[in-house]
Write an enzyme that holds these catalytic residues in place. Structure first.
Site, PDB file in Angstrom:
ATOM      1  CG  ASP A   1      -0.216   0.067   2.539  1.00 50.37           C
ATOM      2  OD1 ASP A   1       1.029  -0.088   2.547  1.00 50.37           O
ATOM      3  OD2 ASP A   1      -0.881   0.250   3.582  1.00 50.37           O
TER       4      ASP A   1
ATOM      5  CB  SER B   1      23.641 -33.758  -1.988  1.00 47.79           C
ATOM      6  OG  SER B   1      23.233 -34.859  -1.224  1.00 47.79           O
TER       7      SER B   1
ATOM      8  CG  ASP C   1      18.281 -30.209   2.231  1.00 54.44           C
ATOM      9  OD1 ASP C   1      19.185 -29.369   2.394  1.00 54.44           O
ATOM     10  OD2 ASP C   1      18.495 -31.411   1.960  1.00 54.44           O
TER      11      ASP C   1
ATOM     12  CD  GLU D   1       4.473  -1.230   0.997  1.00 55.73           C
ATOM     13  OE1 GLU D   1       4.372  -0.720  -0.130  1.00 55.73           O
ATOM     14  OE2 GLU D   1       3.502  -1.699   1.634  1.00 55.73           O
TER      15      GLU D   1
ATOM     16  CG  HIS E   1      22.097 -32.205   2.716  1.00 55.30           C
ATOM     17  ND1 HIS E   1      21.021 -32.360   1.869  1.00 55.30           N
ATOM     18  CD2 HIS E   1      23.115 -32.873   2.133  1.00 55.30           C
ATOM     19  CE1 HIS E   1      21.378 -33.087   0.831  1.00 55.30           C
ATOM     20  NE2 HIS E   1      22.648 -33.413   0.971  1.00 55.30           N
TER      21      HIS E   1
END
Length: 492
Positions: A134, A441, A345, A145, A296
């Site tokens: 606003d 990973s 993760d 904002e 991780h």
């Protein structure tokens, strides 16, 4: 990337690898009293192995049979006293279960605000939707904002939040130009030199728009827009803040099936993240400066950026010794990451020097709100992880096709028994045979929509590699896009 479950090695430690971490490349250390998942790094050097607790299934995979005898009448409670006691116990059990469920829902969804409020990330304060965007900061960190512009759906429709209507609306094409497009992308967190292009999408079915006020002056882009029920052009703005999700050999992807070697340029967003010249984790390029990986991977002591070097556009690990890597300047792990459950993760790495994009090095697209994932949706995983359980890091980049598995099914007692949170995605095959593995990973789980590749997951954890009823689990990137953009804005 595992094609099937490998057999345990004849010698050496054999343990369940729940986090897809790579083998320790350092020489054996003096004998110590072992703990099941502890890693003992070489002296004076940080271990390149992500250290974290394994995921442990909480129940057996076989059904539990209740053997409580019943009374001849078929019920356990016969007398009035017993019936009253049974009702009390049943009601109490129900209430306790409901309380636990509510607590878990709050924990995993991560918001304490009701449907009528929006939470400030910096303080946890709940803000009325009419106060969001606003023009006045209500959150201590000002995020109410600076989260007012977004791209929606696979067509990258530009939307702006209307505090008046308390909802998001597409931006009308009337009076729009490239300068406004660059400003909108900048508000999201992209730099001007990333900007790709803008387009026009026919959206005559919309009945509510945000229109440009050209006399608004030099203010934030969302402050130049006002709500309108009409759009003269009957078209809305589409923005590409960065040229992402495009690869080479798209017509030949069917050749890369079941973990075969990747073709040059097929997965140009894939990076190999090294510690002391050893591949540790994968990652995905989203801008010339930013890499998405798994939290991780960067647990202490590997949260220090100077440990890390990123290699892009190179398919073979041996070639990376001769190629110039990119040093990491900053590591940002998700603040709500849980090392035990692997919830949230995800992590970001900012490079000291931006990547130079070419046919072999390109970014993948972050998913936009409004993109729905379907059960058994076709996806791809890639990485230099082991090709069998307990195996060594692969010399070449591999890629494999997997299918999304709906969360309800993945949370069944025969699969992961309620370990999957809304911040996770399951992908693979319940029969096993294809999966991520040690060394994958942080790497990408991608899907194609509208001929664009989208990053929907980062490789997180699993129970072994390619085992039946133990598919791979990935961080749900769709949950984290707002957090990612916030980090990019803050560092811009």
């Amino acid at each position: 990337m595992a094609l099937n479950s490998g057999s345990p090695p004849a010698i050496g430690p054999y343990y369940e690898n729940h986090g897809y971490q790579p083998e320790n490349p350092y020489p054996a250390q003096p004998t110590v009293v072992p703990t099941v998942y502890e890693v003992h790094p070489a002296q004076y050097y940080p271990s390149p192995v992500p250290q974290y607790a394994p995921r442990v299934l909480t129940q057996a995979s076989n059904p539990v049979v209740c053997t409580q005898p019943k009374s001849p009448s078929g019920t356990v409670c016969t007398s009035k006293t017993k019936k009253a006691l049974c009702i009390t116990l049943t009601l109490g059990t129900f209430l306790v279960g409901a309380a636990l469920a509510a607590g878990l829902l709050w924990k995993f969804m991560g918001s304490k605000c009701s449907n009528s409020g929006i939470e400030c990330d910096s303080s946890g304060t709940c803000i009325n939707p009419s106060n969001w965007c606003d023009g006045v900061s209500h959150c201590p960190g000002g995020e109410d904002e600076n989260r007012c512009v977004r791209l929606y759906g696979p067509n990258f429709i530009l939307q702006v939040y209307s505090s008046q209507r308390k909802s998001w609306h597409p931006v009308c094409q009337d009076d729009w130009n490239e300068n406004y497009g660059r400003a909108a992308c900048r508000d999201m967190g992209y730099k001007n030199n990333f900007y790709s292009s803008q387009g026009i999408v026919d959206d005559s079915g919309s009945t509510s728009f945000m229109k440009l006020n050209t006399s608004a002056g030099n203010v934030d882009i969302y402050k130049k827009l006002y709500h309108s029920d009409a759009c003269s052009s009957k078209a809305v703005v589409s923005l590409r803040c960065i040229a992402c999700g495009v690869n080479l050999n798209s017509s030949r992807q069917s050749r890369i099936v079941g973990g075969e070697s990747a073709l040059p340029g097929a997965w140009p967003w894939q990076v190999s993240l090294h510690v002391q010249n050893v591949h540790v984790c994968g990652g995905s390029i989203i801008t010339p400066e930013w890499i998405v990986t798994a939290a991780h991977c960067v647990e202490k002591p590997l949260n220090n950026p100077w440990h890390w070097t990123a290699f892009a556009g190179i398919l073979r690990q041996s070639f990376m010794f001769y190629g110039a890597g990119y040093q990491v300047e900053k590591v940002i792990s998700h603040p709500n990451y849980d090392s035990k459950t692997k919830n949230n993760d995800i992590a970001l790495m900012k490079l000291q020097k931006p990547l130079t994009f070419n046919d072999l090095v390109k970014p993948v697209c972050l998913p936009n709100p409004g993109m729905m994932l379907q059960p058994e949706q076709l996806c791809w995983i890639s990485g230099w992880g082991a090709t069998e359980e307990k195996g060594k890091t692969s010399e070449v980049l591999n890629a494999a096709k997997v299918l999304l598995i709906e969360t309800q099914r993945c949370n069944s007692r025969y699969v992961y028994d309620n370990l999957i949170t809304p911040a996770m995605i399951c992908a693979g095959f319940l029969q096993g045979n294809v999966d991520s593995c040690q060394g994958d990973s942080g790497g990408p789980l991608v899907t194609s929509k509208n001929n664009i590749w989208w990053l929907i997951g980062d490789t997180s954890w699993g129970s072994g590699c390619a085992k039946a009823y133990r598919p791979g689990v990935y961080g749900n990137v769709m949950v984290f896009t707002d957090w990612i953009y916030r980090q990019m804005r803050a560092d811009g």
